[in-house]
Each structure stands twice: as structure tokens, then as C-alpha cells.
Design a protein around this motif. Structure first.
Motif, PDB file in Angstrom:
ATOM      1  N   PHE A   1       1.164  -0.941  -0.169  1.00 30.35           N
ATOM      2  CA  PHE A   1       0.142  -0.422   0.012  1.00 30.35           C
ATOM      3  C   PHE A   1       0.794   0.971   0.036  1.00 30.35           C
ATOM      4  N   SER A   2       2.079   0.668   0.957  1.00 28.35           N
ATOM      5  CA  SER A   2       2.101   2.151   1.266  1.00 28.35           C
ATOM      6  C   SER A   2       3.274   2.435  -0.331  1.00 28.35           C
ATOM      7  N   PHE A   3       4.100   1.608  -0.980  1.00 36.20           N
ATOM      8  CA  PHE A   3       4.253   1.487  -2.449  1.00 36.20           C
ATOM      9  C   PHE A   3       3.251   1.797  -3.511  1.00 36.20           C
ATOM     10  N   SER A   4       2.945   2.022  -3.630  1.00 33.18           N
ATOM     11  CA  SER A   4       1.062   2.195  -4.341  1.00 33.18           C
ATOM     12  C   SER A   4       1.527   3.462  -4.682  1.00 33.18           C
ATOM     13  N   ILE A   5       0.883   3.884  -2.891  1.00 35.24           N
ATOM     14  CA  ILE A   5       0.521   5.178  -2.833  1.00 35.24           C
ATOM     15  C   ILE A   5       1.380   5.951  -3.487  1.00 35.24           C
ATOM     16  N   SER A   6       2.877   5.817  -2.922  1.00 31.89           N
ATOM     17  CA  SER A   6       4.545   6.391  -3.602  1.00 31.89           C
ATOM     18  C   SER A   6       4.273   6.636  -5.158  1.00 31.89           C
ATOM     19  N   LYS A   7       3.670   5.646  -5.442  1.00 27.75           N
ATOM     20  CA  LYS A   7       3.186   5.900  -6.906  1.00 27.75           C
ATOM     21  C   LYS A   7       2.487   6.558  -7.711  1.00 27.75           C
ATOM     22  N   GLN A   8       1.446   6.085  -7.085  1.00 26.49           N
ATOM     23  CA  GLN A   8       0.600   7.136  -7.556  1.00 26.49           C
ATOM     24  C   GLN A   8       0.469   8.903  -7.392  1.00 26.49           C
TER      25      GLN A   8
END
Length: 419
Positions: free
Chosen positions: A123-130
Motif C-alpha cells: 500500500f505504501s509503495f502504491s501510494i508513492s507511485k500514485q
């Protein structure tokens, strides 16, 4: 013990709701004296960047404050539900050698913990990508995760084997012997980090701009840094953030720049960044931090030994654990993790003080306040940094002063120099 776990879990869930509410609704308005100055993000961020920065920072803060105590919950769960005891028993059945038992136990426990926390990490990775800070592919991200997992497993196996051997042979002084052994081990890791560990994650090579390298090495000479080369690391395939650092000790000392820093900062801005990093070296911050870490680990291990014995005395029978059981290891990890979190405001405060000192050092070395201010502004934009975080966030998360404070500090120092 299962009732104890569920009681702790309810407290954790209540904490998660309260801390998330605070972080999402905390007041982050600038103080009146900063409004309209070059430290005001409205002067160097557009409206979209301002909104993205606030949103991204809030998500990052929530993830941090939920993730940190989750580690404690996992250790308690592993102990209360008998998973630690099960992993230890399996390890002992597979091998009769203590070192291999330890290695198997570490891998089993680490895998179990990794699976539980993976959704939050993803989730942290996805937020950073988003939000465009992280541009790394999923495959590349997983590769870095797996490399980190096995590096940690190898190091943890060595540490755990030594600790449990000392606990078994010296029940009262194991913490002291562990502390003695941790000193050369830490120095060894610092020595091999730039040449063995870091290259496993990224590609390092000599900086391509030779004129810039020459100017950086001239700064290094003024800062008494015995470096002969400047290294560039390829980060542009992973992130839009900017960074530079001086790492390693002895013959493995390295001056390193991210390629994103070279691409998006001017020469004067790069030189200020490098002068700042060199300041840490010349001002002996690295040595002071190392000595501070050694001193704190002495106190921390002593407290851990007392709390560990207290836990075994009070809950050992219910958990079916003895002091020198491999399965009791999560108790030590739990105590160390909680102590580390508890002292983080102190260590972060010291780190922020060092950052101010290095900013002052860099300004004296380059005499270019404009480059410093532009650098801080670009760091904020590219990394979507929260320039004025809530006090609790600053206390527990910020190893560097908030950007609004750094810009103001630089201008104040520059004005004093001009007087």
C-alpha cells in the motif's frame, strides 16, 4: 495469553483510529511570519503540487504510525499463539546443529512477519507511485524487497545465534558481551556497506561530468575528506526524489550523488548539497552518531536484559518458554523495538541539530544562500515533502528540519554574514 493478545489488539486498533484522525485533521498552517516569504510553499509550489504534498504526507504519516506498533503486535501474536515455539521446534527437528537451527528459525519467523506486513508495504509503495514520487516497477520493487529480506535474514541469523549463545552461557551478563561484540560488527557493516551491500540494490559508477567531479573533490579537500572519486547512482528508474550522501569508512569512503540530483539541480545547487554532506564528515557528525549509538545500545541492552528476565519470570510458564529458548527471541525483539521507538524523538532531535550545523557549514563553504534556498525548494517539490508537518510527526519522523525552517535558517545566516 490469547486473551492478553486480544486485549492488546483492541488497544492497538483504538490507537490506530485516534492517530489517523489526528494526522488527517492536524493543523499544518504556516506561522504568520513565514507567509509570503520564500519559505512559504505557495511561492514555489503550484496549487496542484501543494494539494498533492499535503495528501501524500498525510498518507505517509499514517502508514508510519500504524506500521511501527504493528511490529509489536506481530511479536505478541507469535508468542501468544505458539508460532514462535512451533518454528523453534521445526528447526530443531530438521537440524541438530545450533547455528542451522537458528538460521531456519530466523527464516521461518521473518517469512511469517513479512507476509503479515506485506499488504501495508505494498500500500505504501502504491501510494508513492500514485503521487509520482516512486516510479519503480513492481518487479523491481519486489526484487529490492527480496534482496533486503535475505540480507536481513543473514545478519539476523548471526546476531541471534550469538545472543542466544550468550544468554545460555552467561544469563546475567549476556547483554554486556553482546554490546562489546556489536561495536566491531557495526564498524564492519559500515565498512562494507558502500562496496558490498549498496551495489546489490543499484548501479554505481564514476560521475560522468568530470568538471563537476573536479569541483566536488576540491570541496572535499577543503573538508578534509580523503576521497579520490565521486560516484553516481542510477535512481531515475525508481524515484523522482533527490539525494546525495557521504558513506562508508576508511578506504571504502564514498561520495555519492543520485542521478536525479544531477539532472534536476544546477551546478551551484549540487555543490551546496555536496558541501552540506561533507559538513557531516568534517564536523565529525558520523563519529559522534556512532559513539552515541554505541552508548545508547549499552543502556538499551541493559534495560532489555532486565525486562526480558522480568517477562520470562512472569509469563514464561504460560508461554512455555525458558530464558535460553530460541522461541523466546521475539520477547527480545519486542523490547528492543519499543525502546527504539521511544527514544526516536531524542535521536531525531540530535539529527536535526546536526543538519542545521551542516547547512551552516555548507553556506560558509559555498557562500551561496540563493543556491541553498533553491535546493530546498526543489527537494520539496520533487519529493512532495510536507514543509510544515504536525509537531508529533516532526518529533517522531523528521531526522531533518522541515523545509520552512531550513530556508529561514539559511537566510538568517546569510544576512549575518553580510553584516
Amino acid at each position: 495469553m490469547k486473551k492478553v493478545f486480544f486485549g492488546v489488539l483492541m488497544i492497538y486498533l483504538l490507537y490506530a483510529v485516534v492517530i489517523s484522525s489526528y494526522l488527517f485533521f492536524a493543523d499544518t498552517q504556516l506561522a504568520p511570519e513565514y507567509i509570503g516569504t520564500e519559505a512559504d510553499p505557495k511561492t514555489f509550489m503550484n496549487e496542484e503540487q501543494l494539494n498533492l504534498s499535503k495528501e501524500f504526507s498525510k498518507w505517509g504519516n499514517v502508514i508510519y504510525f500504524i506500521y511501527a506498533p504493528l511490529e509489536w503486535i506481530i511479536y505478541i501474536f507469535i508468542l501468544c499463539f505458539g508460532f514462535s515455539q512451533l518454528f523453534a521446534r521445526w528447526s530443531q527437528q530438521i537440524s541438530k546443529y545450533r547455528f542451522f537451527q537458528t538460521a531456519l528459525y530466523v527464516v521461518l519467523m521473518s517469512t511469517f512477519c513479512y507476509i503479515i506486513v506485506f499488504p501495508i508495504r505494498y500500500f505504501s509503495f502504491s501510494i508513492s507511485k500514485q503521487y509520482g514520487v516512486n516510479i519503480q516497477s513492481f518487479n523491481s520493487w519486489m526484487k529490492d524487497n527480496l534482496i533486503g529480506f535475505w540480507i536481513e535474514a543473514v545478519m539476523l541469523t548471526i546476531v541471534v545465534y550469538v545472543i542466544m549463545l550468550l544468554v545460555s552461557n552467561s544469563p546475567k551478563r549476556w547483554w554486556l558481551y553482546t554490546w562489546f561484540l556489536s561495536i566491531p560488527f557495526t564498524l564492519f557493516l559500515m565498512f562494507i556497506q558502500p562496496v558490498v551491500i549498496d551495489p546489490l540494490y543499484n548501479d554505481f559508477y564514476r560521475i560522468q561530468d568530470k568538471d563537476l567531479e573536479r569541483e566536488i573533490l576540491q570541496l572535499a579537500q577543503q573538508s578534509n575528506i580523503p576521497a579520490e572519486h565521486v560516484y553516481e547512482v542510477k535512481m531515475s528508474e525508481k524515484t523522482n526524489a533527490l539525494n546525495a550522501y557521504v558513506t562508508g569508512i576508511g578506504s571504502n569512503l564514498r561520495i555519492v550523488l543520485w542521478d536525479t540530483t544531477l539532472e534536476r539541480l544546477s551546478k551551484d545547487e549540487v555543490l551546496f548539497v555536496m558541501a552540506h554532506e561533507m559538513g557531516h564528515y568534517d564536523l565529525k557528525h558520523l563519529k559522534q552518531l556512532l559513539l552515541g549509538t554505541i552508548a545508547m545500545s549499552f543502556v538499551g541492552l541493559f534495560i532489555t536484559s532486565k525486562l526480558y528476565q522480568l517477562t520470562i519470570n512472569n509469563f514464561g510458564r504460560q508461554l512455555r518458554l525458558k530464558r535460553d529458548d530460541l522461541a523466546a527471541l521475539p520477547i527480545i525483539f519486542l523490547i528492543l523495538s519499543m525502546l527504539s521507538f521511544a527514544v526516536s524523538p531524542i535521536t531525531n532531535g540530535v539529527s536535526r541539530a546536526y543538519e542545521y550545523q551542516s547547512d551552516r557549514y555548507a553556506l560558509q563553504l559555498t557562500n551561496d544562500a540563493d543556491a541553498a534556498v533553491k535546493t530546498f525548494q526543489k527537494l520539496s517539490v520533487e519529493g512532495l515533502a510536507d514543509v510544515n508537518p504536525p509537531k508529533l510527526v516532526k518529533l517522531f519522523r523528521y531526522t531533518h528540519p522541515p523545509i520552512v525552517e531550513r530556508i529561514t535558517h539559511i537566510r538568517e545566516l546569510s544576512e549575518k554574514q553580510d553584516e
